[in-house]
Design a protein around this motif. Structure first.
Motif, PDB file in Angstrom:
ATOM      1  N   VAL A 382       0.838  -1.205   0.000  1.00  0.00           N
ATOM      2  CA  VAL A 382       0.000   0.000   0.000  1.00  0.00           C
ATOM      3  C   VAL A 382       0.870   1.251   0.000  1.00  0.00           C
ATOM      4  O   VAL A 382       0.570   2.238  -0.690  1.00  0.00           O
ATOM      5  CB  VAL A 382      -0.958  -0.022   1.204  1.00  0.00           C
ATOM      6  CG1 VAL A 382      -1.636   1.330   1.390  1.00  0.00           C
ATOM      7  CG2 VAL A 382      -2.015  -1.115   1.005  1.00  0.00           C
ATOM      8  N   GLN A 383       1.949   1.224   0.759  1.00  0.00           N
ATOM      9  CA  GLN A 383       2.863   2.361   0.757  1.00  0.00           C
ATOM     10  C   GLN A 383       3.456   2.570  -0.636  1.00  0.00           C
ATOM     11  O   GLN A 383       3.609   3.712  -1.100  1.00  0.00           O
ATOM     12  CB  GLN A 383       3.982   2.134   1.776  1.00  0.00           C
ATOM     13  CG  GLN A 383       4.916   3.323   1.935  1.00  0.00           C
ATOM     14  CD  GLN A 383       5.946   3.099   3.022  1.00  0.00           C
ATOM     15  OE1 GLN A 383       6.062   2.010   3.582  1.00  0.00           O
ATOM     16  NE2 GLN A 383       6.715   4.121   3.341  1.00  0.00           N
ATOM     17  N   ALA A 384       3.768   1.477  -1.333  1.00  0.00           N
ATOM     18  CA  ALA A 384       4.305   1.576  -2.691  1.00  0.00           C
ATOM     19  C   ALA A 384       3.281   2.168  -3.646  1.00  0.00           C
ATOM     20  O   ALA A 384       3.630   2.946  -4.539  1.00  0.00           O
ATOM     21  CB  ALA A 384       4.751   0.196  -3.165  1.00  0.00           C
ATOM     22  N   ILE A 385       2.003   1.801  -3.480  1.00  0.00           N
ATOM     23  CA  ILE A 385       0.947   2.379  -4.331  1.00  0.00           C
ATOM     24  C   ILE A 385       0.920   3.895  -4.177  1.00  0.00           C
ATOM     25  O   ILE A 385       0.868   4.644  -5.155  1.00  0.00           O
ATOM     26  CB  ILE A 385      -0.424   1.774  -3.976  1.00  0.00           C
ATOM     27  CG1 ILE A 385      -0.479   0.304  -4.388  1.00  0.00           C
ATOM     28  CG2 ILE A 385      -1.558   2.557  -4.648  1.00  0.00           C
ATOM     29  CD1 ILE A 385      -1.717  -0.431  -3.877  1.00  0.00           C
ATOM     30  N   GLY A 386       0.980   4.358  -2.932  1.00  0.00           N
ATOM     31  CA  GLY A 386       0.974   5.790  -2.687  1.00  0.00           C
ATOM     32  C   GLY A 386       2.191   6.476  -3.269  1.00  0.00           C
ATOM     33  O   GLY A 386       2.088   7.572  -3.858  1.00  0.00           O
ATOM     34  N   ALA A 387       3.370   5.851  -3.145  1.00  0.00           N
ATOM     35  CA  ALA A 387       4.602   6.457  -3.653  1.00  0.00           C
ATOM     36  C   ALA A 387       4.601   6.534  -5.174  1.00  0.00           C
ATOM     37  O   ALA A 387       4.970   7.567  -5.756  1.00  0.00           O
ATOM     38  CB  ALA A 387       5.806   5.649  -3.163  1.00  0.00           C
ATOM     39  N   VAL A 388       4.188   5.465  -5.840  1.00  0.00           N
ATOM     40  CA  VAL A 388       4.137   5.465  -7.305  1.00  0.00           C
ATOM     41  C   VAL A 388       3.117   6.485  -7.805  1.00  0.00           C
ATOM     42  O   VAL A 388       3.341   7.169  -8.809  1.00  0.00           O
ATOM     43  CB  VAL A 388       3.813   4.049  -7.828  1.00  0.00           C
ATOM     44  CG1 VAL A 388       3.533   4.069  -9.331  1.00  0.00           C
ATOM     45  CG2 VAL A 388       4.961   3.097  -7.523  1.00  0.00           C
TER      46      VAL A 388
END
Length: 397
Positions: A382-388
């Protein structure tokens, strides 16, 4: 076969379901009627396949659902009418397991491929609520519990092995599941030309076709869930069959991802309202996954067969492998949604906003698909989704 049209509903009920009171005024609505016949409907609101009527006398309200040999939206699509019986049977089964999340069934007519069930229109379609920016705080927790219960108690971890095999055979449902096998995993499009993406899609399709771990819903998206702040009901179970444990959670997560991508570009009262809604969707992805795993583990601890109760850490080993499948089954269904006008989240947008939502969805789903084995926790994903997402938005400025 009695073909039900609006004018035949009351005579049909007099014969087949006489407990429905027709002594006073009765209102009949055709759910999903074409524009101009009843009322204009948004794409997907009434479904694509079946003929559905809501019949109310002010005291009682029932849904009459008929499965015919062709699709309601496209008469060139030929379908098995026994899918109606399959759906009725799985609704009864699910209602026995999770009555709080499943409509009650009242009557079935094998000959005419009709069944009657509880009307859940006092609740709202979740997709419609989310498209309007409504945040249902209990949604992810409840859907996670529904999937965990309805898969665990329809799996070999709980059922005697012979009974589970008979259940799987009863719900083989090869004609309906082939629609998903091909539409979700084999959709041809320019962005699937890369071998790495195709290999992932084929790998997940192979799991979908061969891993008969539990009886699954098979089409669990936000149009098939009705809810308010307290209650939730899941409908439309005609695709049910024995499939992968994590498919339903992944497929529902795909609906949340589509909402997330469109919410980045559709109008909101303020940028603060947009950020709040996006945060809610990311939190819901996290809560959905954890609710599923935690409830599945709880049901295992309480009700798994003795052989599994004595297996030490097998449940923990099993659930540790859920994350890559959930992420994969969340990513792949988004690809065909980008190429069709039938997906309400994208259909509501025009011009540049739709193009940008499509591009973001494509970027995120490719990333999730290719990197799904790399994350240890859903929090990482989920953190990666936000960062991308932030990188993509920065590139647009």
């Amino acid at each position: 076969m009695w073909i039900l049209e609006k004018g035949q509903i009351l005579p049909y009920l007099r014969i087949h379901y006489p407990v429905f009171d027709q002594s006073g005024p009765v209102d009949i609505q055709c759910i999903g009627a074409p524009e101009g016949e009843e009322k204009p409907l948004e794409p997907d609101e009434g479904g694509l396949i079946n003929y559905i009527f809501r019949v109310s006398n002010g005291k009682q309200s029932v849904i009459v659902k008929q499965g015919r040999s062709t699709s309601r939206k496209n008469d060139k699509i030929v379908l098995p009418i026994w899918r109606n019986r399959q759906e009725y049977e799985t609704l009864r089964l699910r209602h026995a397991i999770v009555p709080q999340y499943t409509p009650e069934t009242y009557y079935v007519d094998w000959e005419n491929a009709v069944f009657l069930m509880e009307d859940v229109s006092d609740l709202a379609q979740v997709r419609k609520l989310l498209c309007s920016g409504v945040m249902l705080l209990g949604l992810a927790e409840q859907v996670g519990e529904f999937v965990a219960a309805s898969t665990f108690y329809c799996s070999e971890f709980y059922l005697e092995a012979g009974l589970f095999r008979r259940l799987s055979a009863c719900f083989r449902n090869s004609d309906m599941r082939s629609i998903m096998e091909n539409w979700v995993f084999l959709r041809d499009a320019p962005y699937l030309t890369h071998d790495s993406i195709r290999v992932c899609c084929y790998e997940l399709r192979h799991k979908f076709m061969t891993q008969g771990e539990a009886l699954i819903h098979g089409d669990l998206h936000t149009s098939n869930v009705f809810a308010d702040e307290e209650r939730l009901k899941v409908i439309d179970m005609e695709y049910t069959f024995a499939g992968p444990l994590c498919y339903d959670i992944g497929y529902f997560a795909a609906s949340l991802l589509a909402q997330y991508c469109t919410a980045c570009f559709r109008p909101f009262p303020s940028e603060e309202a947009r950020r709040t809604f996006l945060s809610y969707l990311l939190s819901s992805l996290l809560e959905l996954y954890h609710s599923f795993v935690e409830h599945f583990t709880e049901f295992w601890r309480e009700d798994a067969k003795p052989i599994y109760q004595r297996s030490g850490g097998f449940c923990e080993h099993l659930t540790r492998g859920f994350l890559p499948d959930v992420l994969g089954f969340a990513a792949v269904p988004c690809f065909p949604q980008i190429t069709t006008s039938l997906t309400p989240e994208f259909a509501r947008q025009d011009g540049e906003a739709r193009i940008q939502a499509h591009e973001l969805c494509l970027v995120l789903c490719r990333y999730l698909l290719l990197e799904r084995e790399q994350w240890d926790t859903m929090e990482d994903a989920v953190q990666a989704i936000g960062a991308v997402t932030q990188i993509y938005l920065d590139c647009l400025e």
